[in-house]
Design a protein around this motif. Structure first.
Motif, short mmCIF file in Angstrom:
data_model
loop_
_atom_site.label_atom_id
_atom_site.label_comp_id
_atom_site.label_asym_id
_atom_site.label_seq_id
_atom_site.Cartn_x
_atom_site.Cartn_y
_atom_site.Cartn_z
N THR A 14 0.85 -1.18 0.00
CA THR A 14 0.00 0.00 0.00
C THR A 14 0.89 1.23 0.00
OG1 THR A 14 -1.76 -1.15 1.19
CG2 THR A 14 -1.80 1.26 1.24
N VAL A 15 0.88 1.95 -1.09
CA VAL A 15 1.77 3.11 -1.26
C VAL A 15 0.97 4.24 -1.89
CG1 VAL A 15 3.87 1.70 -1.50
CG2 VAL A 15 2.52 2.30 -3.53
N ALA A 16 1.58 5.40 -1.96
CA ALA A 16 0.96 6.53 -2.65
C ALA A 16 0.97 6.26 -4.14
CB ALA A 16 1.71 7.82 -2.33
N PRO A 17 -0.10 6.57 -4.86
CA PRO A 17 -0.11 6.36 -6.31
C PRO A 17 0.91 7.26 -6.98
CG PRO A 17 -2.03 7.63 -5.64
CD PRO A 17 -1.36 7.17 -4.38
N PRO A 18 1.45 6.84 -8.12
CA PRO A 18 2.41 7.69 -8.84
C PRO A 18 1.75 9.00 -9.26
CG PRO A 18 1.72 5.83 -10.19
CD PRO A 18 1.19 5.58 -8.83
N ALA A 19 2.56 10.04 -9.39
CA ALA A 19 2.04 11.37 -9.68
C ALA A 19 1.35 11.44 -11.04
CB ALA A 19 3.18 12.39 -9.62
N HIS A 20 1.75 10.57 -11.97
CA HIS A 20 1.19 10.62 -13.31
C HIS A 20 -0.14 9.87 -13.42
CE1 HIS A 20 2.64 6.48 -13.97
NE2 HIS A 20 3.76 6.87 -13.40
N VAL A 49 -1.77 -1.71 -11.09
CA VAL A 49 -1.84 -1.02 -12.37
C VAL A 49 -0.51 -1.20 -13.10
CG1 VAL A 49 -2.18 1.26 -13.46
CG2 VAL A 49 -3.43 0.66 -11.36
N PRO A 50 -0.48 -1.45 -14.43
CA PRO A 50 -1.60 -1.28 -15.36
C PRO A 50 -2.37 -2.56 -15.71
CG PRO A 50 0.43 -1.49 -16.61
CD PRO A 50 0.81 -1.55 -15.15
#
Length: 437
Positions: free
Chosen positions: A200-206, A226-227
Motif C-alpha cells: 500500500t503506497v501513494a499512487p504515482p504522480a502521473h 496497475v496497469p
C-alpha cells in the motif's frame, strides 16, 4: 462500391477474404468523416488505434487516459507513424462534453466498461466497447436499456464474429455439414507469471488514482495493481473467464445457435505462484449444460501454456456427421474417423494469446460498426444483446466458483436460482458513480 458485408458474402466473398487490412483502408469512403476517441490507450487500446486508423474516412482525434505518462507516450507513437496528432484528455467527462467525436472506443479496465459506455451513449456517441461489457450481469442489463433508449450503435469487442472464415464455418454448420452439433470444447492456455506481493503506497504522480477507480468504492493504491494485474482482483477484474473465455464461448454458442444454459458448473483453483496477491483461480474447467443434452465446455489454464490441437485458444465442435476446429485464423473440418477433409486459413492473421490481441479481425469488426453507422450494413456483428449473453455466461462461471456450487439457471433470463448466487448479479458503487440504464 460494395460495402464490407457485401464483400464478405455472395459473389464478393472471395474478394473480401483476400483483402488485407491495408487494401481495405484504401477503399474510397463516403464524405462523412467519422471522428474517433480511444479511451484507455494501454494494451488493448493500441489495437483500437491500429484498427480504426486503417478504415477509410475515419480519423482518430482523441486519446483519453487517467495516466498522463502513458497518454503522452501513445500520442507521440501515433504521431510518429504519420497520423495527425490526437488531442489528449485526462478526464473522459471533458471529452463527452464535446461534439467533436462520433465514436468512443473503450479499452479500459473492466469496472469502467458499463459506466463509460452508458455515459458516451447518453452524450450522443456511438460506442465500440471491449469485452467483457461489465463487471457484473446487472451492468449488461443497464447497457441494453441505455442502448434502446438512446438509439446509438454499440459494438461489443467479440471480433471473431467478423471473421470471414468463422462466418463461413457458421454457414456450413447451419447447412448441416457437421450434422447435429452436440458439444463444443473451448480452451485458453498461457504462462502468466506471478504478480508478487504489492504494498500500500501513494499512487504515482502521473496516475489519477481517484478517477482510475471510477465507479468502484474507493480504496488504497497497491503497487502491483496497475496497469494490468487488476484483472486478478475481484474488486476490479473478472478473471480469465471474462478476460479470455468469453471469446471462445461466444463463438461456440453462436455457431451452435445457443443462448443461456440450464446449468453451470465449474472446477477450479489457484495452483501457481503460492503466496502472491492473485485472488482468483488460475486453472478452471467450466461446463455449460443446455437442453437436448448439448454442452459447451471451457478449459482455462492461465499459467500452463500447453497447446490443444496446436493452438493456444480455439473451439472444437463435435457433430453427428463430423467435427471442426476453429480459431481466429481459420478452421479445419474432420470426418467421423478424425481425418482432416478441409482446411480454410485466413489470408491475414490475428494475435491469439498476447495481451494486445491485435490483428485483421479488429479492422473487420471496427469496419462493421462504421458501415452500420453509415447505413452500408444492416446489422452489427456483435450487438449488445449478444454481448450481454456471452458475458453473462462468464459471470455465471465466476459466480459458481465464488459460491462453490453448481448453478441452476433460468434459460429465459440467464439468472441463477438461489439467493447467494444472486448477490453477485450486481456490485456496489462509489456514491455518485452508479451505473444506470
Amino acid at each position: 462500391m460494395l460495402d464490407r458485408r457485401t464483400m464478405l458474402t455472395g459473389a464478393g466473398a472471395a474478394l473480401g477474404v483476400a483483402m488485407s487490412a491495408r487494401s481495405y483502408a484504401q477503399i474510397k469512403g463516403a464524405n462523412d468523416r467519422l471522428r474517433v476517441a480511444v479511451v484507455g490507450v494501454n494494451s488493448r487500446g493500441m489495437a483500437h488505434m491500429s484498427a480504426f486508423s486503417k478504415l477509410p474516412n475515419v480519423e482518430i482525434t482523441h486519446f483519453v487516459d487517467v495516466d498522463s505518462q502513458i497518454l503522452a507516450k501513445r500520442a507521440a507513437e501515433f504521431t510518429a507513424k504519420g497520423h495527425p496528432a490526437p488531442k489528449t484528455v485526462g478526464d473522459y467527462r471533458r471529452l463527452l462534453d464535446s461534439k467533436a467525436v462520433d465514436i468512443v472506443t473503450i479499452a479500459t479496465p473492466d469496472h469502467w466498461h458499463a459506466k463509460l459506455t452508458i455515459d458516451a451513449m447518453n452524450s450522443g456517441h456511438h460506442v465500440y466497447c471491449e469485452k467483457p461489457i461489465g463487471i457484473a450481469p446487472a451492468e449488461g442489463e443497464a447497457m441494453i436499456a441505455a442502448q434502446k433508449r438512446t438509439g446509438r450503435q454499440l459494438q461489443v469487442g467479440n471480433q471473431q464474429r467478423s471473421s470471414p472464415e468463422t462466418q463461413q464455418l457458421r454457414a456450413l454448420v447451419q447447412a448441416g455439414e457437421l450434422g447435429d452439433v452436440y458439444e463444443a470444447q473451448t480452451w485458453y492456455a498461457n504462462n502468466r507469471k506471478s504478480i508478487g506481493t504489492g504494498q500500500t503506497v501513494a499512487p504515482p504522480a502521473h496516475l489519477n488514482w481517484d478517477l482510475w477507480q471510477g465507479p468502484r468504492p474507493r480504496g488504497d493504491y497497491r503497487s502491483n495493481l496497475v496497469p494490468y494485474n487488476w484483472h486478478w482482483f475481484w474488486k476490479y477484474g473478472t478473471g480469465e473467464l471474462c478476460n479470455n473465455a468469453m471469446h471462445e464461448l461466444d463463438v461456440a454458442r453462436w455457431l451452435m445457435g445457443l443462448a443461456y444454459p440450464t446449468r453451470v458448473a465449474v472446477q477450479g483453483a489457484k495452483r501457481f505462484h503460492a503466496g502472491d496477491d492473485w485472488e482468483m483461480y488460475d486453472s478452471l474447467a467450466l461446463e455449460l449444460a443446455y437442453d437436448k443434452d448439448r454442452v459447451i465446455r471451457w478449459n482455462g489454464q492461465s499459467c500452463n501454456a500447453m497447446l490443444t490441437y496446436g493452438r493456444g485458444r480455439g473451439v472444437l465442435l463435435l457433430g453427428t456427421k463430423g467435427s471442426a476446429v476453429v480459431d481466429r485464423n481459420g478452421f479445419e473440418l474432420y470426418d467421423l474417423a478424425g481425418k482432416s477433409i478441409r482446411q480454410v486459413m485466413a489470408k491475414a492473421t490475428s494475435e491469439t494469446t498476447g495481451t494486445v490481441g491485435e490483428g485483421v479481425l479488429d479492422v473487420y469488426h471496427a469496419g462493421n460498426l462504421v458501415d452500420v453507422i453509415r447505413g452500408r450494413a444492416s446489422a452489427l456483428a456483435s450487438p449488445i444483446a449478444e454481448g450481454h449473453i456471452s458475458t453473462t455466461l462468464c459471470h455465471l462461471g465466476n459466480i459458481a466458483y465464488r459460491t462453490g456450487s453448481a448453478l441452476t439457471i433460468d434459460p429465459s433470463t440467464g439468472k441463477p436460482n438461489g439467493a447467494e448466487a444472486m448477490k453477485l448479479w450486481s456490485v456496489a458503487y462509489e456514491p455518485g458513480w452508479e451505473v444506470k440504464g
